[in-house]
Design an enzyme around this catalytic site. Sequence first.
Site, PDB file in Angstrom:
ATOM      1  N   THR A   1       0.822  -1.209   0.000  1.00 55.46           N
ATOM      2  CA  THR A   1       0.000   0.000   0.000  1.00 55.46           C
ATOM      3  C   THR A   1       0.856   1.258   0.000  1.00 55.46           C
ATOM      4  O   THR A   1       0.417   2.317  -0.444  1.00 55.46           O
ATOM      5  CB  THR A   1      -0.945  -0.001   1.216  1.00 55.46           C
TER       6      THR A   1
ATOM      7  N   TYR B   1       4.694 -12.459   4.483  1.00 50.52           N
ATOM      8  CA  TYR B   1       3.563 -11.920   3.721  1.00 50.52           C
ATOM      9  C   TYR B   1       3.258 -12.888   2.581  1.00 50.52           C
ATOM     10  O   TYR B   1       4.016 -12.990   1.619  1.00 50.52           O
ATOM     11  CB  TYR B   1       3.942 -10.538   3.192  1.00 50.52           C
TER      12      TYR B   1
ATOM     13  N   LYS C   1       1.113 -12.526   7.470  1.00 51.73           N
ATOM     14  CA  LYS C   1       0.013 -11.784   6.860  1.00 51.73           C
ATOM     15  C   LYS C   1      -0.504 -12.674   5.741  1.00 51.73           C
ATOM     16  O   LYS C   1       0.134 -12.817   4.700  1.00 51.73           O
ATOM     17  CB  LYS C   1       0.493 -10.434   6.325  1.00 51.73           C
TER      18      LYS C   1
ATOM     19  N   ILE D   1      -4.174  -6.701   8.786  1.00 51.11           N
ATOM     20  CA  ILE D   1      -3.285  -5.663   8.269  1.00 51.11           C
ATOM     21  C   ILE D   1      -4.048  -5.029   7.116  1.00 51.11           C
ATOM     22  O   ILE D   1      -4.299  -5.671   6.101  1.00 51.11           O
ATOM     23  CB  ILE D   1      -1.921  -6.227   7.857  1.00 51.11           C
TER      24      ILE D   1
END
Length: 311
Positions: free
Chosen positions: A51, A140, A168, A209
């Site tokens: 992001t 991730y 995540k 998250i």
Amino acid sequence: MSYQDLKKCKIITAFITPFHEDGSINFDAIPALIEHLLAHHTDGILLAGTTAESPTLTHDEELELFAAVQKVVNGRVPLIAGVGTNDTRDSIEFVKEVAEFGGFAAGLAIVPYYNKPSQEGMYQHFKTIADASDLPIIIYNIPGRVVVELTPETMLRLADHPNIIGVKECTSLANMAYLIEHKPEEFLIYTGEDGDAFHAMNLGADGVISVASHTNGDEMHEMFTAIAESDMKKAAAIQRKFIPKVNALFSYPSPAPVKAILNYMGFEAGPTRLPLVPAPEEDAKRIIKVVVDGDYEATKATVTGVLRPDY
């Protein structure tokens, strides 16, 4: 700060990087954005993640960003640094640099993209990174972006590493349920899918998250509180209204939609860096109507995303 600090975090915001129109980082915009997040139930902040447009940030820019955010946050919530790439050696060097830099509860390392490594290759990649410093690592796992998927079996092998403290997870609720059922006690499981947060929390995940927490942190907090209080009727009602907003936030390549909303709200989020481009003006207006105003007609007319968006 490490596992114990992050264990308290239900909503971790994957922070955008604010840019000037010329593409440089707008450091002056950071304090207002951070205070907004902390006022609306952000429990922790991830820097230099997807992001944040991390593929377009240099390591030097990331370190500047880290310093600026740490100064504003001043220890009020835990911070996570994006540290992973598809080059194990580069990841090791940066993880060491971030560990020496200090001030982070953990580093987030993405599954290697483009290379398409095997399960053993991914295992060795993360093990080698975790061995390289004392910075705790969160994996991730997002096959929609990186093509390959770290399987639950490989994840559980890595979960036994003392310096790998969580994941995540952006695969499936079935995988998440399996991981929650079989993980070591001190291993954190976050969903990286805002639309799945309701289900993940009911399965026993530690939190989310999130991108949506930039704009909808209050209702996420309200939903999580209802879940904790076993008020499923209330939580489900919030989720039903939340899903169209998540779909709107991912109806155009992220973080363009959330930046459009933040700019509308008066925060200087700025543009995206190429190859990402801002959402077209008319699309941005409709996204704002859905996410900020909860406009039902705009939702019906334009937001046709899925629970797990592609972006």
